[in-house]
Scaffold this active site. Structure first.
Site, PDB file in Angstrom:
ATOM      1  N   ASP A 123      55.876  36.817  40.641  1.00  0.00           N
ATOM      2  CA  ASP A 123      54.706  37.611  41.028  1.00  0.00           C
ATOM      3  C   ASP A 123      53.955  36.912  42.164  1.00  0.00           C
ATOM      4  O   ASP A 123      52.731  36.754  42.123  1.00  0.00           O
ATOM      5  CB  ASP A 123      53.796  37.822  39.816  1.00  0.00           C
ATOM      6  CG  ASP A 123      52.837  38.996  39.992  1.00  0.00           C
ATOM      7  OD1 ASP A 123      53.090  39.853  40.860  1.00  0.00           O
ATOM      8  OD2 ASP A 123      51.828  39.050  39.267  1.00  0.00           O
ATOM      9  N   LEU A 147      34.576  37.780  34.624  1.00  0.00           N
ATOM     10  CA  LEU A 147      34.999  37.928  36.010  1.00  0.00           C
ATOM     11  C   LEU A 147      35.938  39.114  36.200  1.00  0.00           C
ATOM     12  O   LEU A 147      35.901  39.786  37.227  1.00  0.00           O
ATOM     13  CB  LEU A 147      35.692  36.648  36.499  1.00  0.00           C
ATOM     14  CG  LEU A 147      34.855  35.372  36.475  1.00  0.00           C
ATOM     15  CD1 LEU A 147      35.698  34.174  36.894  1.00  0.00           C
ATOM     16  CD2 LEU A 147      33.645  35.508  37.400  1.00  0.00           C
TER      17      LEU A 147
END
Length: 305
Positions: free
Chosen positions: A145, A13
């Protein structure tokens, strides 16, 4: 067709600096199959102790988290020197992809869906912030993050926070071996930009940036270089939303501006407090915030995908 232990790899992916991501399938008893995502440390890094410790730190944090708004980790292991994490497969889009798709369609994210997404993020983060270890000691997790890339909206209307790869926590072994400036610059808090010690309030500032951007359809911090953006976050001022959009709800502007206070003592002290204020606004304005409504919107936006 390749395998990683009991997992059949279907396709790659994505590939990052530290790891690569695969879609995989695990089978068991006759008729049992489950789709999972495998995050595997890059082969060229698998023999480097520091990188392995960093990768396993993520697994240690993720293994403690079980919440509807946090991606679920199933397994961690090593096969023939390949370290990997197996986690929940989410059929949906990250928020960055969602915003870009809407931009191409010349559309804006409806307010109720923007609030739904941010409420889900705040709920998942507060859970992580409050998490304690098996011995009862607070883990003191700070995600560091919180960005649109790390928020998935599934096609059935769920909101999931992912990627604790650079999270700060008391159970990290490799924390002191890496640099202090971690995260994507346009979503950092002022104290994160300065490389100072962080607590949960840093993530709350990042939520505020996302809330500002998703409800206005505009970037908050941008510049020609990371240095310019860092300077804006630390020294610049935030343009109040109603100065850009007179129709912006005053109560929502108050929430946004509190979340974006540069002094962390003036900011929301917990993500739960931010979530509570957003939910109160939703009730007061009778906005249609629900997984069903968000699912329908995702179907309309992405068609048969």
């Amino acid at each position: 067709g390749s395998r990683l232990g009991k997992y059949e790899i279907i396709k790659r992916l994505a590939t990052g600096v530290l790891a690569e991501i695969f879609l995989a399938r695990v089978s068991g008893l006759p008729g049992f199959q489950k789709m999972v995502v495998i995050k595997r440390i890059l082969p060229q890094l698998a023999t480097k102790t520091d990188f392995v410790e960093m990768f396993l730190d993520e697994a240690r944090i993720a293994a403690t988290l079980q919440h509807p708004n946090v991606v679920q980790m199933y397994d961690v292991g090593v096969v023939d020197g390949n370290y990997f994490i197996a986690m929940e497969y989410l059929h949906g889009e990250d928020v960055r992809s969602l915003v870009r798709t809407l931009h191409r369609q010349d559309k804006k994210l409806p307010l109720e869906h923007a609030l739904n997404i941010v409420i889900g993020v705040a709920s998942g983060l507060n859970y992580a912030h409050d998490k304690v270890g098996f011995d009862g000691t607070p883990l003191e997790i700070v995600h560091r993050d919180v960005t649109p890339q790390n928020i998935i909206v599934t096609y059935d209307g769920a909101v999931k926070l992912l990627d604790f790869g650079i999270a700060k926590a008391s159970n990290r072994f490799g924390e002191t071996r890496f640099g202090t400036l971690k995260g994507k610059v346009p979503y950092m808090s002022p104290e994160q930009c300065r490389g100072e010690p962080l607590d949960r309030r840093s993530d709350n500032f990042s939520i505020g940036i996302m809330l500002y951007e998703l409800t206005l359809g505009k970037r908050l911090y941008h510049g020609k270089s990371d240095f310019e953006v860092l300077k804006q976050i630390v020294e610049g001022t935030v343009t109040p939303p109603r100065a850009l959009d007179p129709a912006y709800p005053p109560a929502l502007e108050e929430i946004v501006m509190r979340a974006l206070e540069k002094e962390k003592d003036k900011r929301y002290q917990t993500a739960r407090d931010l979530q509570a204020d957003l939910e109160a606004l939703v009730r007061a304005d009778r906005l249609h915030v629900s997984p069903i409504a968000l699912s329908r919107f995702m179907e309309e936006t992405f068609g048969q995908k």
